[in-house]
Design a protein around this motif. Structure first.
Motif, PDB file in Angstrom:
ATOM      1  N   GLY A  56     -63.420  33.864  66.253  1.00 22.49           N
ATOM      2  CA  GLY A  56     -63.154  34.339  64.903  1.00 22.49           C
ATOM      3  C   GLY A  56     -61.682  34.481  64.572  1.00 22.49           C
ATOM      4  O   GLY A  56     -61.346  34.999  63.491  1.00 22.49           O
ATOM      5  N   PHE A  57     -60.806  33.999  65.453  1.00 22.13           N
ATOM      6  CA  PHE A  57     -59.367  34.157  65.245  1.00 22.13           C
ATOM      7  C   PHE A  57     -58.688  32.799  65.177  1.00 22.13           C
ATOM      8  O   PHE A  57     -59.133  31.827  65.788  1.00 22.13           O
ATOM      9  N   ALA A  58     -57.595  32.753  64.438  1.00 15.87           N
ATOM     10  CA  ALA A  58     -56.913  31.483  64.195  1.00 15.87           C
ATOM     11  C   ALA A  58     -56.250  30.936  65.445  1.00 15.87           C
ATOM     12  O   ALA A  58     -56.132  29.725  65.619  1.00 15.87           O
ATOM     13  N   ASN A  59     -55.808  31.820  66.330  1.00 15.84           N
ATOM     14  CA  ASN A  59     -55.113  31.361  67.530  1.00 15.84           C
ATOM     15  C   ASN A  59     -55.211  32.424  68.617  1.00 15.84           C
ATOM     16  O   ASN A  59     -55.696  33.536  68.394  1.00 15.84           O
ATOM     17  N   ARG A  60     -54.721  32.054  69.785  1.00 17.32           N
ATOM     18  CA  ARG A  60     -54.809  32.928  70.958  1.00 17.32           C
ATOM     19  C   ARG A  60     -54.017  34.219  70.754  1.00 17.32           C
ATOM     20  O   ARG A  60     -54.436  35.301  71.165  1.00 17.32           O
ATOM     21  N   ALA A  61     -52.864  34.104  70.120  1.00 18.32           N
ATOM     22  CA  ALA A  61     -52.009  35.276  69.935  1.00 18.32           C
ATOM     23  C   ALA A  61     -52.694  36.321  69.056  1.00 18.32           C
ATOM     24  O   ALA A  61     -52.639  37.527  69.352  1.00 18.32           O
ATOM     25  N   PHE A  63     -55.910  36.734  68.594  1.00 17.12           N
ATOM     26  CA  PHE A  63     -57.021  37.338  69.330  1.00 17.12           C
ATOM     27  C   PHE A  63     -56.516  38.352  70.341  1.00 17.12           C
ATOM     28  O   PHE A  63     -57.064  39.461  70.455  1.00 17.12           O
ATOM     29  N   ASP A  64     -55.487  38.006  71.098  1.00 11.32           N
ATOM     30  CA  ASP A  64     -54.969  38.929  72.103  1.00 11.32           C
ATOM     31  C   ASP A  64     -54.456  40.211  71.457  1.00 11.32           C
ATOM     32  O   ASP A  64     -54.600  41.307  72.010  1.00 11.32           O
ATOM     33  N   GLN A  65     -53.856  40.102  70.277  1.00 11.00           N
ATOM     34  CA  GLN A  65     -53.407  41.299  69.565  1.00 11.00           C
ATOM     35  C   GLN A  65     -54.583  42.209  69.249  1.00 11.00           C
ATOM     36  O   GLN A  65     -54.519  43.435  69.438  1.00 11.00           O
ATOM     37  N   ALA A  66     -55.664  41.613  68.770  1.00 13.05           N
ATOM     38  CA  ALA A  66     -56.845  42.409  68.427  1.00 13.05           C
ATOM     39  C   ALA A  66     -57.468  43.022  69.673  1.00 13.05           C
ATOM     40  O   ALA A  66     -57.906  44.192  69.662  1.00 13.05           O
ATOM     41  N   MET A  67     -57.521  42.264  70.763  1.00  8.31           N
ATOM     42  CA  MET A  67     -58.074  42.796  72.004  1.00  8.31           C
ATOM     43  C   MET A  67     -57.205  43.926  72.549  1.00  8.31           C
ATOM     44  O   MET A  67     -57.720  44.946  73.048  1.00  8.31           O
ATOM     45  N   VAL A  93     -49.879  40.027  78.779  1.00  2.00           N
ATOM     46  CA  VAL A  93     -49.587  40.313  80.185  1.00  2.00           C
ATOM     47  C   VAL A  93     -48.452  41.323  80.307  1.00  2.00           C
ATOM     48  O   VAL A  93     -48.521  42.275  81.109  1.00  2.00           O
ATOM     49  N   GLN A  94     -47.414  41.152  79.529  1.00  2.00           N
ATOM     50  CA  GLN A  94     -46.272  42.053  79.619  1.00  2.00           C
ATOM     51  C   GLN A  94     -46.616  43.452  79.128  1.00  2.00           C
ATOM     52  O   GLN A  94     -46.091  44.451  79.635  1.00  2.00           O
ATOM     53  N   HIS A  95     -47.521  43.541  78.161  1.00  2.00           N
ATOM     54  CA  HIS A  95     -47.931  44.843  77.633  1.00  2.00           C
ATOM     55  C   HIS A  95     -48.597  45.683  78.718  1.00  2.00           C
ATOM     56  O   HIS A  95     -48.454  46.908  78.746  1.00  2.00           O
ATOM     57  N   TYR A  96     -49.325  45.009  79.624  1.00  2.00           N
ATOM     58  CA  TYR A  96     -50.033  45.723  80.688  1.00  2.00           C
ATOM     59  C   TYR A  96     -49.408  45.458  82.067  1.00  2.00           C
ATOM     60  O   TYR A  96     -50.080  45.611  83.087  1.00  2.00           O
ATOM     61  N   ALA A  97     -48.157  45.118  82.083  1.00  2.00           N
ATOM     62  CA  ALA A  97     -47.487  44.772  83.338  1.00  2.00           C
ATOM     63  C   ALA A  97     -47.619  45.897  84.360  1.00  2.00           C
ATOM     64  O   ALA A  97     -47.402  47.072  84.053  1.00  2.00           O
ATOM     65  N   GLY A  98     -48.026  45.518  85.565  1.00  2.00           N
ATOM     66  CA  GLY A  98     -48.189  46.485  86.638  1.00  2.00           C
ATOM     67  C   GLY A  98     -49.512  47.206  86.630  1.00  2.00           C
ATOM     68  O   GLY A  98     -49.825  47.942  87.572  1.00  2.00           O
TER      69      GLY A  98
END
Length: 208
Positions: A56-61, A63-67, A93-98
């Motif tokens: 339901g999203f235009a691109n991967r970015a 979708f990842d923002q919504a997730m 990945v960087q948002h949840y780094a570590g």
């Protein structure tokens, strides 16, 4: 600690983690597929579960923002990828780094990507297996936490080998999550994971 677990399918690694009775709260189970069977597994155990279709999203970015917004509602200490079949954006990945963990059905760095069992058989390797690692922007890369080695049999198919590797996954993934929750995992300056505690009682390589 609070965990959020991401899945895409039946949730067998999810079930292994839930059955391990870890000293942590599974705050939510999320999926990129609304029909993922593992969502019902979570609901049956009283765990909030939600499917967010990536189609339901235009691109991967986007979708990842919504997730990420869904995940962050639960303020997790650790995000666990348990059969989550999505290539993640660097921002995610960087948002949840570590605090982003994954399991991969090969002995990394060998056979990143898909079709690992068939590729191992085609190469004639004698030892295959699975790896739990912390996630970095490079696909199927990042500090290795624990691995399980599985002997390849002469009569193996990709399906029979994969079935034995999956059993090993169910053994080592809950263990890796437990080590994280118990604050026993430390990443050294050279990018390797060290396990704190009694060196004689734990190991990070298993042979099945």
């Amino acid at each position: 600690m609070k965990l959020v677990i991401l899945i895409s399918g039946r949730g067998s690694n999810l079930q292994a983690i839930l059955d391990a009775d870890l000293p942590a709260e599974v705050a939510a189970v999320l999926s990129n597929r609304e029909d993922a069977k593992g969502l019902q597994l979570a609901r049956d155990r009283g765990i909030p579960a939600h499917g967010l279709a990536h189609t339901g999203f235009a691109n991967r970015a986007e979708f990842d923002q919504a997730m990420m917004q869904l995940i962050d509602r639960h303020t997790p200490d650790l995000v666990v990828l348990a059969g989550y079949m999505r290539i993640l954006t660097d921002e995610f990945v960087q948002h949840y780094a570590g605090r982003l963990m994954n399991i991969h059905p090969s002995l990394l760095p060998s056979y990143p990507g898909l079709h690992t069992h068939a590729r191992a058989l085609a190469d004639g390797v004698k030892i295959h297996g699975c790896t739990v690692h912390l996630v970095t922007p490079t696909l199927d890369h990042g500090p290795v936490i624990v691995q399980a080695a599985v002997a390849v049999r002469s009569d193996d198919s990709a399906e029979t080998l994969g079935a034995r590797v999956l059993v090993a996954e169910h053994q080592i993934y809950p263990l890796a999550v437990r080590w994280f929750v118990e604050r026993r995992l430390v990443v050294s300056n050279d990018g390797k994971v060290n396990l704190l505690g009694d060196k004689g009682s734990e190991q990070s390589v298993f042979y099945t």
